[in-house]
Design a protein around this motif. Structure first.
Motif, short mmCIF file in Angstrom:
data_model
loop_
_atom_site.label_atom_id
_atom_site.label_comp_id
_atom_site.label_asym_id
_atom_site.label_seq_id
_atom_site.Cartn_x
_atom_site.Cartn_y
_atom_site.Cartn_z
N SER A 211 0.81 -1.21 0.00
CA SER A 211 0.00 0.00 0.00
C SER A 211 0.85 1.27 0.00
O SER A 211 0.31 2.37 -0.02
CB SER A 211 -0.93 0.00 1.21
OG SER A 211 -0.17 -0.20 2.39
N PRO A 218 0.69 5.26 -6.32
CA PRO A 218 0.61 3.93 -5.71
C PRO A 218 1.69 3.01 -6.28
O PRO A 218 2.04 3.11 -7.47
CB PRO A 218 -0.79 3.44 -6.10
CG PRO A 218 -1.58 4.68 -6.34
CD PRO A 218 -0.61 5.69 -6.87
N ASN A 315 -4.72 -5.99 -1.26
CA ASN A 315 -4.31 -4.85 -2.08
C ASN A 315 -4.29 -5.16 -3.57
O ASN A 315 -4.62 -4.31 -4.39
CB ASN A 315 -2.93 -4.35 -1.65
CG ASN A 315 -2.96 -3.76 -0.25
OD1 ASN A 315 -3.95 -3.14 0.14
ND2 ASN A 315 -1.90 -3.98 0.52
N ASP A 340 -3.57 -2.17 6.81
CA ASP A 340 -4.19 -2.20 5.48
C ASP A 340 -5.62 -2.73 5.56
O ASP A 340 -6.52 -2.23 4.91
CB ASP A 340 -3.36 -3.08 4.52
CG ASP A 340 -2.09 -2.38 4.05
OD1 ASP A 340 -1.84 -1.23 4.51
OD2 ASP A 340 -1.35 -2.97 3.24
N ARG A 344 -9.24 -0.78 4.80
CA ARG A 344 -10.22 -1.20 3.82
C ARG A 344 -11.51 -1.68 4.48
O ARG A 344 -12.32 -2.33 3.84
CB ARG A 344 -9.64 -2.32 2.96
CG ARG A 344 -8.33 -1.95 2.27
CD ARG A 344 -8.52 -0.81 1.26
NE ARG A 344 -9.31 -1.26 0.12
CZ ARG A 344 -8.80 -1.94 -0.91
NH1 ARG A 344 -7.52 -2.20 -0.95
NH2 ARG A 344 -9.58 -2.32 -1.91
#
Lengths: 985, 93, 416, 182
Positions: A211, A218, A315, A340, A344
């Motif tokens: 991430s 990104p 991811n 992460d 999300r």
């Protein structure tokens, strides 16, 4: 719902739906999914059963090190067992099935092994299944065999194509993650020939699953921009879906490219897999690092996976591996995964950190249990909770997935395939790549760097250093900034004490900590013994996840450093490679190149049956209408040659042109008989020995002019004889002026044999070939009627008046046709190698059936060809050894059955009459045999002890193998025309 | 070595193109040498671990016999010479 | 500790915590009656039979690595006695007979599995050679059958019968041939020898041979000097290195042979198959891996690793013979260091030094020979006379012209 | 009788009936090239090499030290034979019937040949005018670069069918076509 696809995110193409089936049920995934990510997106965590205990298993990784999620993919002849779901690229129509379970994945009878596990510890089979003795093979082994194994291979002919290719480059970069991309970029911009290979179907490596942001975008997008630039450079070759599996001598790398493994119906114009042999001047190993599983009780339950895997599914694929995820970690990776997941919207129930403290940033709202450990997991087909322990207190924490992180092991496999062992680093708590010189360097996390920024830098630096070495101008790469990266450092934790269930080290082979302990107690203490006794590291993943843990745990048990334990040997293949890819096109009818004679068409027109003879196809016999068996054809051909005339294709005999003033001397030294005085225009039969005095090959050599000879060899030994001549001339006697070149392919050569052969040949050849003008062993260039230059030799293998005519290959068919036409009134026939064999047998001529690598010239009655008065020839000295001249050696004889209708077969042995079959009584063997149509009974050549003294003796031809015993009379090997009258007609 | 041999006549070539004949160190004795010398030449091999000279025949290339001077443990190649040159050199030397 | 149904049950109920070491890890004594150099299959078997059959137990086996780290741990596990020549056939048959009783003999399950071996032939000439061989076997009472194409097809329908470059015409079948779990052979012999008092000293490399008055007095090792009355070499690919310490001149060249194993598969191949149009051979282990190999790499090598070309060639032959292998995957390849002799046959003999004994020249066929090699070598060491089945395996056979050239290839070791 | 002798090309059956218009990637078989083996004797190596280089109407292809193939597509065997017999220290043998000459050309030619030969055919390494013996499709062949994207392959006649088929197979993904050159 436990694992599921997130509403957005990931590098999958949500616009492209793909249907696939798993165990008969249909599911949907997206383009860009692996089979594993698609199964997880459909909440299918249970994917497999383990090898020994048949425990339920899911995924442990998101990559090629996967030990557990092995599935069978494809069906029919395209079925492929043991595919790792974590690397199988999803395609529309993919058919997947679980394996090693019965009757179903959920209800697997084999689970009983888990209950019996106290009896099935490491090496149990060495101690048992021995009583009663016959039961091993009759009962135990068949049961074990049936239970063992993983997937089923189709065992049908493969419908797809495979091929192999070579590639050459200045720099090979293995792995297209942060280090690999920057290395390729630096080298590519510098103008070097670069190959960037990566096992994934999408280049980018770990950047695709992280991430962090790189270069202001990104990480995955950054990878995309680099790849775009590389793709535009003509000196750079990008090779996705390409696994470099082996590093061989001289910087040759073996790689396999999966060209069409991601389509349901491969195009027939393309290979499905392509083997690459990459010759690289320099190479960089940027294969990254594997996250180590933690070894705790119940660590194999479906839903327990590495933290990096959980992160990658999240991811890269937009898949949450659970809706309530727990984390068990001893380093920063677990925290990053938790963060992460939280970002999300996935619930993280707890981070259990084995360390007392850490500086890792704690995700908001997530409970952290420090100094904690997991001692057991709950749930049957998937984890539904864990038991955490801290300071002696246990607590049940609910979860439907558990992300674990035990630290990192650089992937150094390839660098250790040629003998160098990885080196333990106390600082990194890992085995690092050995120093193997300056041509092949590890970069990035494969070299022990752990942060993305360091990996980017290291990749560029190492490439620049290697290129400078090759003389390329120094190129300073600009290293992009990285934001939001984490610190992946960790504290060592090999084994989590207090396990309430088996704590697995090798998931696939079900090797747990107890097995390692047992191996130590029983003396299997060397890590190789431990491996072989417990099978740790011997599964299809070759211990990619487990081996370092095994070394660490064994070190702990023994109270030493892992450095002292070391690793087992790394060997190809990095990941398993199909037989098909390694075989390429060389299979079925293409198993070897085909050689066809210039008279092939002529033979076909005349009804030949062909037989393989080395790489050649030779005409074996020529069937005529009404002939019901090959023997009928052969008998007719033989009789016709003896009575009239026949034409045989002998183009396959080796032909060597020999030039130079030293040629005569060379021939005199390589043949056992004399060649110095061979006149121009003459042929001579010659015998060659090996240096050990054994016969090597025979043939004829003709002197066409003062310093030009042509040698013929047997078909089988043509290549060996040329090599033998070259070896002799180049290494023994370089001072001789002699040159060789093969002319085998230049000439169509045919043998015209039989009492009427001169009549026929004289219709073809302009020159006078009467016996006076062209006597036996004459050898000359002639002109055919019609003007063609040819070579004519009066030599005979059949014992008849015979000629060998050589014409340029392109004219072979026409000349053979003309001869058949010219001989029609004389009753000419075509004859093949079967008839040729009968003809030579009737004359007692030897072939490699007799000259089988153990016979001397004297053994086969050619002692007269040993010109011992010559000072030197190859094989002379050692032919004089006691054992090679002993009186009881096997000698060539003829055999005829006492009862005319009895058949003698080659391969039978010989016994004195009334003697019992035993090696002590063994008198020799039958080397060749046939039915002699000229004599009307079977004849044979045999090698018999002191045979030449035994003519007239009756001997038993013993063929126990085929249940026959035939009495035969020993006789001269020459059955027909012993005085050679017919040769000189 | 083993994967690629640099032929002095043809350049770098794969092992497929070669046929390997064996140790180059034994030298064929003279016709008048003793039996023991002949025996040794044909049957006895020094077989050292390490530096090794071996005949490789470039069958699919120039068809010359080459003497590959290499290490049979590390497979490092030190040099490749034409066998005739090798023979002349040792006869002279 | 004897393995029995009782011991297994007892251990299982006590968490497998009381198993004893399979062998000791002794420090070497200053002097032994016999020192065996090489703790591979042959060395360990020699020690076992010295102790068990000939009552000589003051024996050390010195191994530079871990026991069983040589070819016994890296071969393709085949046993058979389908040899052609009188110099070999009785020896290998003796070996096969020992295999047949081995597990009961040393109380260790080495998984001797007589699943049969078929040598395929693809031409009439090859059939005749196999017939000669099979008849030779039968003369010595060894089982042999000559199968025709249909019989082979019935037995192995998955072979390439319809699209072969070199059609299968039949095969020579030895039912008693088969496979054995290779590591277990080393371990079983080691355990059996150790139980009888033999010292197996691992990680002890011999670096010199001390001689006095033409006799060996002992060996210099990385663990110091160890004296002995008799010294026996069973060092396989490293024979020359050790032999040179005693100035032996040997007809040995060291080569590398690769072997392979596939991923684990459900049983598909029941017996051992050899391809007559090449050198490929294959069997399937009890664990499910296809175990196979083909030719040596052809160059002199002491490296236990091979060349990609040989790998490819092996797979080419494999897929040519068994088309269905194409979609199976090969897992691992490795290399073994072979003591190739000049006629392809072994040497079990005395040496010019009268208390130094030699066992070498096994080429790529040493595994199947392990029991007989150990037995015959022990016999030679114990009695100073040759066992009758190894009587042709003399060191001086080359000089005398009595080579045992099974392949008929002459004095070029890489062709055998 | 006088014999009407027809020459037949070994690849006749592989090509006749399969002709199409050539694609950019094309394999052309030369029907009747003249190919001689030329061998220089000791002491004459350089002179023979020079003479071959200087000769018109033939292209010398390097086989090994003091060995070449003399190739001509313009004049007959007798002319070449005559020419060679005038070079002192050279021996020669007509191989026109024993060798098959194929020309492969097109934008993908290196990709195709990478599947057939192990030698690096990058123009920095194997330049126009270079030639050498090498394995091509498992057969010992002579390969020459005669243009940026053009190579000539000479193989023994008996193997020509095998090599031809394999070249076509390797060229399949690049739409390789085939035909006689005349």
């Amino acid at each position: 719902m436990t694992s599921y696809r997130l509403a957005a995110g990931g590098a999958v193409n949500r616009g492209q739906l793909l249907n696939f089936t798993f165990d008969g049920r249909t599911f949907r995934g997206f383009e860009g999914d692996t089979l594993a990510s698609a199964l997880l997106a459909n909440d299918q965590m249970l994917m497999a059963r383990s090898f020994k205990y048949h425990r339920p298993r899911g995924v442990v990784t998101a990559g090629s090190a996967e030990p557990s999620a092995l599935l069978t993919v494809g069906n029919g002849a395209r079925r492929e067992p043991n595919a790792r779901a974590t690397v199988v690229e999803l395609y529309n129509g993919l058919v997947a099935a679980s394996q090693n379970r019965w009757p179903s994945l959920k209800h697997d009878f084999g689970t009983i092994n888990n209950l019996l596990s106290p009896f099935l510890g490491a090496g149990f089979y060495y101690k048992t299944f021995m009583w009663p003795a016959p039961f091993w093979e009759r009962l135990y082994e068949p049961l074990i065999r049936r239970a063992a194994g993983l997937g089923k291979v189709a065992m049908q002919a493969d419908p797809d194509r495979y091929e192999k290719s070579w590639a050459h480059c200045d720099l090979l970069v293995i792995g297209a993650g942060p280090a690999g991309l920057m290395a390729a970029l630096a080298a590519g911009r510098a103008g070097a020939r670069v190959i960037l290979a990566d096992e994934g179907f999408r280049l980018g490596g770990s950047l695709l699953g992280e991430s962090a942001s790189v270069g202001g975008m990104p990480a995955a997008d950054f990878a995309g921009t680099v790849i775009e630039e590389l793709a535009a450079l003509p000196n750079v070759t990008l090779m996705p879906r390409t696994t470099v599996f082996g590093w061989y001598d001289d910087m040759v790398f073996g790689a396999v490219e999966r060209v069409q493994k991601h389509v349901a119906s491969p195009s027939p114009d393309l290979a499905v897999e392509r083997l690459w042999r990459i010759v690289a001047k320099r190479a960089i190993l940027a294969s990254g690092a594997e996250e180590r599983p933690l070894v705790f009780g119940g660590n194999d339950k479906p839903g327990v996976m590495t933290a990096a895997a959980a992160r990658t599914y999240l991811n890269r694929y937009g898949v949450a591996v659970g809706s309530r995820v727990a984390v068990f970690t001893n380093g920063g990776s677990g925290y990053r995964t938790a963060a992460d997941l939280v970002a999300r919207g996935v619930d993280v129930t707890a981070i259990i950190d084995a360390r007392p403290q850490s500086a890792d940033p704690m995700p908001e709202g997530v409970r952290v249990v420090r100094n904690g450990s997991v001692v057991a997991t709950k749930g049957r087909h998937r984890i539904d909770g864990l038991i955490a322990e801290r300071s002696g207190f246990e607590e049940v924490i609910a979860c439907d997935a558990l992300a674990m992180s035990g630290g990192w092991s650089p992937v150094v496999h390839l660098m250790c395939q040629r003998g160098a062992k990885p080196v333990w680093s106390d600082e990194k708590q890992a085995f690092l790549a050995p120093d193997i010189g300056k041509a092949f360097l590890a970069a990035g996390s494969a070299a022990g760097f752990d942060r993305i920024s360091d990996c980017l830098k290291d990749g560029a630096n190492k490439a620049s250093a290697l290129l400078r070495d090759l003389g390329f101008a120094a190129y300073e790469a600009d290293i992009p900034d990285v934001e939001g990266e984490y610190d992946p450092s960790f504290a060592p934790l090999w084994y989590v004490p207090g396990a309430k269930d088996k704590a697995f080290v090798d998931f696939q082979n079900d090797v747990h900590v107890g097995d390692l302990g047992l191996a130590q107690r029983e003396g299997f203490r060397h890590i190789e013994h431990t491996k072989r006794y417990t099978t740790a590291g011997m599964a299809t993943d070759q211990g990619k996840l487990g081996n370092v843990n095994a070394a660490g745990i064994v070190a702990g048990m023994r109270g030493v450093s892992p450095a002292e334990i070391g690793t087992t040997t790394f060997r190809p293949f990095y990941t398993p490679v199909s037989f098909g890819a390694l075989a390429g096109t060389v299979r079925a009818e293409h198993a070897a190149p085909v050689r066809t004679s210039p008279l092939h068409n002529w033979a076909r027109k005349n009804g030949a049956a062909f037989v393989e003879s080395g790489l050649w196809y030779r005409s074996a016999w020529f069937s005529r209408e009404g002939e019901k068996s090959w023997r009928e054809s052969v008998d007719r051909e033989v009789l016709n040659v003896r009575a009239n005339v026949g034409l045989c294709d002998v183009s396959t005999l080796g032909k060597i042109e020999i030039f130079g003033r030293g040629a005569a001397e060379l021939l005199d030294r390589v043949y056992s008989n004399s060649f110095l005085k061979l006149p121009v225009g003459k042929a001579r039969y010659g015998l060659m020995l090996r240096e050990d005095g054994i016969v090597f090959d025979d043939g004829t050599t003709s002197r066409l002019s003062e310093n030009h000879y042509v040698m013929t060899t047997t078909t089988a030994y043509a290549a060996e004889v040329l090599a033998h001549l070259e070896f002799s001339a180049q290494t023994f006697w370089p001072e001789l002026d002699v040159r060789f070149v093969s002319s085998t392919d230049q000439w169509a050569q045919m043998s015209l044999a039989g009492p009427k052969s001169r009549t026929v040949m004289s219709r073809i050849v302009q020159d006078d070939i009467s016996d006076d003008a062209f006597p036996f062993l004459a050898a000359r260039e002639v002109v055919l009627r019609g003007g063609l230059q040819a070579r004519l030799f009066r030599i005979s293998f059949s014992g008849e008046l015979a000629y060998e005519l050589a014409v340029p290959a392109g004219y072979g068919e026409a000349v053979a046709d003309a001869i058949m036409e010219a001989g029609r009134d004389e009753g000419i026939c075509a004859y093949g190698v079967e008839a040729l064999n009968v003809l030579r047998l009737e004359k007692g001529h030897v072939t490699h059936s007799e000259l089988e690598g153990r016979t001397t010239a004297d053994d086969v009655g050619l002692g007269r060809m040993m010109a011992m008065q010559k000072p030197d020839f190859i094989g002379k000295r050692l032919s004089m050894r006691f054992g090679l001249t002993a009186a009881d050696r096997l000698q060539l004889v003829g055999l005829k059955a006492v009862e005319a209708d009895k058949e003698i077969k080659a391969g039978a042995h010989l016994l004195k009459d009334q003697a019992k079959p035993s090696l002590a009584n063994d008198q020799g063997f039958v080397s060749s045999a046939c039915f002699s149509p000229s004599l009307g009974h079977h004849i044979a050549l045999a090698m018999l002890k002191s045979g030449r003294e035994r003519f007239g003796e009756r001997i038993l031809v013993w063929d126990g193998l085929r249940g026959s015993e035939v009495m035969a009379e020993v006789c001269s090997p020459v059955f027909v025309d012993p005085d050679n009258l017919k040769l000189h007609l | 070595m083993a994967s690629l041999i640099t032929c002095p006549h043809c350049g770098t070539r794969p092992k497929e193109e070669f046929s390997i004949r064996g140790a180059a160190a034994p030298k064929r004795p003279s016709a008048t040498a003793k039996d023991e010398d002949w025996h040794r030449y044909v049957y006895v091999r020094d077989n050292p671990k390490g530096r090794y000279q071996e005949y490789w025949h470039h069958v699919a290339g120039c068809r010359r016999f080459l003497v590959v001077d290499r290490d049979n443990l590390t497979h490092e190649v030190f040099g490749v010479t034409d066998a005739s040159d090798f023979e002349r050199a040792r006869t002279a030397g | 500790m004897r393995y029995s149904a009782y011991s297994i049950l007892k251990q299982a109920l006590s968490g497998n915590r009381l198993w004893k070491p399979a062998w000791r890890e002794p420090q070497p004594k200053p002097h032994y009656d016999v020192i065996i150099v090489g703790g591979g299959g042959h060395g360990l078997a020699t020690a076992y039979y010295l102790a068990k059959e000939f009552g000589i137990t003051n024996v050390a086996v010195l191994e530079k690595g871990y026991l069983g780290s040589g070819n016994v741990g890296r071969n393709t596990t085949i046993i058979r006695s389908n040899y052609l020549l009188e110099g070999n056939n009785p020896f290998y048959e003796f070996s096969l007979k020992l295999w047949e009783g081995l597990e009961q003999d040393f109380n260790y399950n080495a998984m001797v599995s007589q699943r049969g071996i078929v040598n395929l032939f693809h031409s009439d000439g090859q059939r005749d050679e196999y017939a000669r061989r099979g008849n030779g076997m039968r003369m010595h009472g060894v089982d042999a059958e000559l199968l025709d194409r249909d019989q082979v097809r019935k037995m192995m329908p998955y072979l390439n019968f319809d699209h072969a470059r070199f059609p299968i015409l039949g095969g020579l079948y030895q039912k008693r041939g088969g496979t054995v779990r290779h590591d277990a052979v080393a371990w079983g012999y080691a355990r059996g020898a150790d139980q009888r008092g033999v010292d197996i000293v691992q990680h002890c490399e011999v670096i010199g041979i001390r001689r006095d008055n033409g006799r060996v007095t002992g060996v210099e090792t990385t663990k110091g000097f160890i004296g002995c009355d008799r010294l026996a070499l069973a060092a396989a690919g490293n024979t020359t290195t050790v032999g040179h310490m005693a100035d032996l001149e040997l007809p040995i060249e060291t080569h590398v042979l690769q072997a392979f194993v596939s991923e684990g598969l459900k049983p598909v191949i029941d017996n051992v198959i050899t391809y007559g149009a090449g050198h490929f051979y294959i069997s399937q282990s009890d664990k499910g891996g296809l175990v196979f190999g083909a030719e040596i790499d052809f160059y002199s090598s002491y490296a236990q690793r091979g060349n990609l070309q040989t790998v490819e060639h092996t797979m080419e032959e494999g897929v040519s013979l068994i088309p269905g292998l194409s979609r199976a995957k090969v897992l691992r390849s490795w290399g073994g260091v072979m003591d190739m002799s000049m006629d392809g046959s072994p040497i079990i003999d005395r040496t010019p030094i009268d208390n130094l004994y030699l066992n070498c020249g096994w080429c790529y066929g040493g595994f199947k020979a392990t029991p007989a090699s150990g037995f015959c070598f022990a016999h030679l060491i114990a009695k100073n006379e040759t066992h009758h089945v190894s009587r042709f395996m003399r060191l001086d056979r080359f000089e005398r012209g009595y080579t045992i050239d099974e392949a008929g290839k002459g004095p070029q070791p890489n062709l055998h | 009788m006088s014999i009407n002798l027809l020459q037949r090309h070994v690849l006749e059956d592989h090509i006749s009936g399969f002709e199409t218009d050539p694609n950019p990637n094309h394999l052309a078989v030369v029907r009747r090239p003249v190919i001689f083996s030329v061998l220089a004797h000791a002491g004459h190596e350089a002179a023979v090499a020079e003479a071959l280089k200087a000769a018109s109407d033939l292209a010398p292809r390097f086989c090994g030290p003091s060995e070449w193939l003399a190739v001509s597509q313009t004049v007959g065997a007798e002319t070449i034979g005559g020419l060679l017999s005038n070079i002192p220290g050279a021996s020669f043998a007509d191989q026109s019937d024993g060798k098959v000459l194929m020309t492969i050309s097109g934008p993908s030619v290196r990709k195709i040949l990478a599947k057939c030969v192990a030698v690096d055919l990058h123009s920095d390494v194997f330049a126009e005018g270079d030639s050498a013996n090498m394995l091509c499709c498992h057969v010992a062949a002579n390969v020459a670069r005669t243009g940026a994207d053009t190579f000539e392959i000479i193989v023994p006649r008996s193997f020509a069918g095998s090599v031809f088929d394999e070249l076509m197979e390797m060229g399949r993904e690049h739409a390789l076509t085939r035909g006689f050159s005349d």
